[in-house]
Design an enzyme around this catalytic site. Sequence first.
Site, mmCIF file in Angstrom:
data_model
loop_
_atom_site.group_PDB
_atom_site.id
_atom_site.type_symbol
_atom_site.label_atom_id
_atom_site.label_comp_id
_atom_site.label_asym_id
_atom_site.label_seq_id
_atom_site.Cartn_x
_atom_site.Cartn_y
_atom_site.Cartn_z
ATOM 1 N N ASN A 1 -52.459 33.227 21.304
ATOM 2 C CA ASN A 1 -52.654 34.552 20.694
ATOM 3 C C ASN A 1 -51.335 35.304 20.522
ATOM 4 O O ASN A 1 -51.292 36.535 20.586
ATOM 5 C CB ASN A 1 -53.667 35.392 21.490
ATOM 6 C CG ASN A 1 -54.158 36.651 20.789
ATOM 7 O OD1 ASN A 1 -54.452 37.650 21.438
ATOM 8 N ND2 ASN A 1 -54.250 36.644 19.473
ATOM 9 N N CYS B 1 -48.885 33.677 18.108
ATOM 10 C CA CYS B 1 -48.318 33.198 16.842
ATOM 11 C C CYS B 1 -49.368 33.174 15.720
ATOM 12 O O CYS B 1 -49.372 34.031 14.840
ATOM 13 C CB CYS B 1 -47.699 31.808 16.996
ATOM 14 S SG CYS B 1 -46.309 31.744 18.162
ATOM 15 N N SER C 1 -52.985 33.279 15.499
ATOM 16 C CA SER C 1 -54.120 34.191 15.296
ATOM 17 C C SER C 1 -53.699 35.639 15.049
ATOM 18 O O SER C 1 -54.343 36.311 14.225
ATOM 19 C CB SER C 1 -55.164 34.077 16.417
ATOM 20 O OG SER C 1 -54.632 34.392 17.685
HETATM 21 P P1 4NP Z 1 -50.332 30.223 19.160
HETATM 22 O O1 4NP Z 1 -48.987 29.463 19.578
HETATM 23 O O2 4NP Z 1 -51.470 29.436 19.778
HETATM 24 O O3 4NP Z 1 -50.324 30.124 17.679
HETATM 25 O O4 4NP Z 1 -50.211 31.621 19.690
HETATM 26 C C1 4NP Z 1 -48.655 29.120 20.872
HETATM 27 C C2 4NP Z 1 -48.100 30.056 21.705
HETATM 28 C C3 4NP Z 1 -47.727 29.714 22.974
HETATM 29 C C4 4NP Z 1 -47.895 28.424 23.424
HETATM 30 C C5 4NP Z 1 -48.456 27.470 22.598
HETATM 31 C C6 4NP Z 1 -48.842 27.830 21.323
HETATM 32 N N1 4NP Z 1 -47.476 28.065 24.732
HETATM 33 O O5 4NP Z 1 -47.583 26.881 25.087
HETATM 34 O O6 4NP Z 1 -47.038 28.934 25.504
#
Ligand code: 4NP
Length: 166
Positions: free
Chosen positions: A19, A21, A23
């Site tokens: 949450n 990037c 979404s």
């Molecule tokens: P999102 O991206 O799911 O599009 O917000 C990510 C943000 C953080 C992480 C992975 C994906 N992470 O592993 O911390």
Amino acid sequence: MAESQQGPRVSVLFVCLGNICRSPTAEGVVQSLVDKAGLSAFVRLDSAGTNNYHQGEEADPRTRRAAAARGVSITHRARQVVPSDFEQFDLLLALDVNNEAVLLGQAPPAAKASVKLFRSFDPDSPARASVPDPYFGGVEGFEEVLDQCERAGAGLLAELRRVYGF
Ligand code: 4NP
């Protein structure tokens, strides 16, 4: 959800992993489309993650920078999906197939039909397409997320207009 004359007529929750990037980008892009169409009284949007690694944080700076360059402001703070989301939202749109599977695993039977893939609203996207996670990649990944969210968002808005008649 809310059927009152003043309240929003449809509510949509965008869901990715962190949450921070994808979404929040989907939420911001669609909010911008909704605002431009003069439909903000009819549509309520929010976003959430299936995990809580970034709970309470602002969206990733790369996400906010890329969106701002297209005139989309993202002020959302990360939160995790909670059980009441399945009652509160008419649609829960997963940004990828992994998070769709997580949502389907958590959804009570009556809410499973409200879980869909966001890109399924883009008529030009391949079947079962995901928005790839840009977190560990370069800036071009964030542009691709925006491109895909713009196309899916336009399709989503067209579908909401058709179904809800606004
Ligand atoms: P999102 O991206 O799911 O599009 O917000 C990510 C943000 C953080 C992480 C992975 C994906 N992470 O592993 O911390």
